[in-house]
Write an enzyme that holds these catalytic residues in place. Sequence first.
Site, short mmCIF file in Angstrom:
data_model
loop_
_atom_site.label_atom_id
_atom_site.label_comp_id
_atom_site.label_asym_id
_atom_site.label_seq_id
_atom_site.Cartn_x
_atom_site.Cartn_y
_atom_site.Cartn_z
N ALA A 1 -48.55 -26.59 -33.75
CA ALA A 1 -49.36 -25.41 -33.40
C ALA A 1 -49.77 -24.69 -34.68
O ALA A 1 -49.21 -24.94 -35.76
CB ALA A 1 -48.61 -24.47 -32.46
N PHE A 2 -50.72 -23.76 -34.55
CA PHE A 2 -51.25 -23.12 -35.76
C PHE A 2 -50.21 -22.27 -36.47
O PHE A 2 -50.38 -21.94 -37.65
CB PHE A 2 -52.47 -22.26 -35.41
CG PHE A 2 -52.17 -20.88 -34.90
CD1 PHE A 2 -51.96 -20.64 -33.56
CD2 PHE A 2 -52.07 -19.82 -35.78
CE1 PHE A 2 -51.67 -19.37 -33.09
CE2 PHE A 2 -51.79 -18.53 -35.33
CZ PHE A 2 -51.58 -18.31 -33.97
N LYS A 3 -49.13 -21.93 -35.79
CA LYS A 3 -48.09 -21.12 -36.43
C LYS A 3 -47.57 -21.76 -37.72
O LYS A 3 -47.14 -21.05 -38.63
CB LYS A 3 -46.91 -20.90 -35.48
CG LYS A 3 -47.25 -20.34 -34.11
CD LYS A 3 -47.75 -18.92 -34.18
CE LYS A 3 -47.67 -18.15 -32.88
NZ LYS A 3 -48.57 -18.59 -31.80
N ASP A 4 -47.61 -23.09 -37.78
CA ASP A 4 -47.13 -23.78 -38.99
C ASP A 4 -47.92 -23.36 -40.23
O ASP A 4 -47.37 -23.35 -41.33
CB ASP A 4 -47.27 -25.29 -38.83
CG ASP A 4 -46.22 -25.89 -37.88
OD1 ASP A 4 -45.06 -25.44 -37.91
OD2 ASP A 4 -46.59 -26.81 -37.13
N LEU B 1 -46.25 -20.18 -41.23
CA LEU B 1 -44.80 -20.17 -41.40
C LEU B 1 -44.32 -21.14 -42.46
O LEU B 1 -43.30 -20.92 -43.10
CB LEU B 1 -44.12 -20.39 -40.06
CG LEU B 1 -44.16 -19.09 -39.24
CD1 LEU B 1 -43.96 -19.34 -37.76
CD2 LEU B 1 -43.11 -18.10 -39.76
#
Length: 466
Positions: free
Chosen positions: A110-113, A116
């Site tokens: 997901a784009f959170k990577d 993060l």
Amino acid sequence: MHYVSTRGRARHLGFEGVTLAGLASDGGLYVPGHWPRFGEDEIAGMAGLPYAELAARVMRPFVEGSLTADELRDLCGRAYGRFSHDAVTPLVQLDQRQWLLELFHGPTLAFKDVALQLLGQLFEHFVAKSDDHLTIVGATSGDTGSAAIDAVAGRERIDIVMLHPKGRVSDVQRRQMTTVRAPNVHNVAIDGSFDDAQAIVKRMFVDRGMNSRFHISAVNSINWARLMAQIVYYFAAALQLGAPNRRVAFSVPTGNFGDVFAGYVAAQMGLPIERLIVATNVNDILHRALSSGDYSASDVTPTASPSMDIQVSSNFERLLFDAGGRDGLALADQMHGFDAVRAMQLTEEQRRAAAALFLSARADADDMGRAMAWAHECCGEVIDPHTAIGLHAARQADLDDGVPVVTLATAHPAKFPDAVERATGLRPPLPARVGDLFERSEAFAELPGTYEAVRDFVAERATPSS
Ligand SMILES: *Cc1c(COP(=O)(O)O)cnc(C)c1O
């Protein structure tokens, strides 16, 4: 660069300070003291840079005083080296007008990577320098948790406690968190919704007792460094489509208003963004706020796009602050009023400033299914439910001909195989990089959704700060 709180009272901090902080001590969120601005020539000069180089260029003004240009470049190189696509965030064309920006090529799909992986590097860099110990406490609607855990698992000076709403994240999402077996990783399923979990975390950031013993840090999008990292892909996409000489619109599947706020910052920095379309599912408080000024929370309805099943969007406060003339004390009053009755009206000034850049749209389950089916039948692209909500809003938007619309593809379809199968008949396989996720054993605690239960859990497991 110095950072100020949206509620006007907390002391100003530098970039290192805001990266390691949770909420500001007055309950507000940190924002840069001013928006750095690039000229057209500077933006034109960024075309064609490799992603990590572009990232270092775009983020440089925000880290001044805390990192040298070389340190930033080095951290970006490490953060974006773990993506499975050379472009990091490749752009895919759907038709004449519609594009997808694929943000899911990182380790947890997901784009959170994107944010993060960098935040993990920043934490490591700053704690090593100060010989400190960090306790990360976070709440996740599904994707932040796995991305944060992947970014810090096994790091010696960091503990992470991640709360997820029990039974309300997908199997893939849960397993990406609970199968990571490192001594510094603590997963908790709480009884309640994501908003309940987020409220517990926010309370811990202003708990004096906890903050005097532990150095508590945030990985949710209240952390400025996360938003900062997300500004970069707006530049990457717009440059590929002809910026600075052509205006581009973006449609953003929105929950906590972090991703789309990064787009707002990109616009403040000089990127020619025609419109930002805030796409919500039936949990549509942001659509109501932007279309009619009514910011009132109701109960969360669980949907097939769980990462957007949010009523109270933390980062909306950052927009209200900036759009309302940066009056922190007035905003603190407004937010306290909201906390008391879970409802408020935007001021005329806030509405006018927001309307200059934002559009909004709401998609229900049928709209989502139809957008998924269209992408598949017309363009051969299998998209996830969150992306489908963005695409629905993008196709509906009333924009001038000739303005390309980029929908942020926020998750890999294999993260939500049931919803994808219902709409398209296809069951997307997990990419090889996630390995034997369904063979590994899980570990997580279960707690009631009360502040005291979570506080005691954290206090027993975390390492006090030095
Ligand atoms: C987190 C998330 C969103 C919402 O992003 P915000 O920054 O919270 O608005 C949308 N889609 C997916 C897949 C997510 O993981």
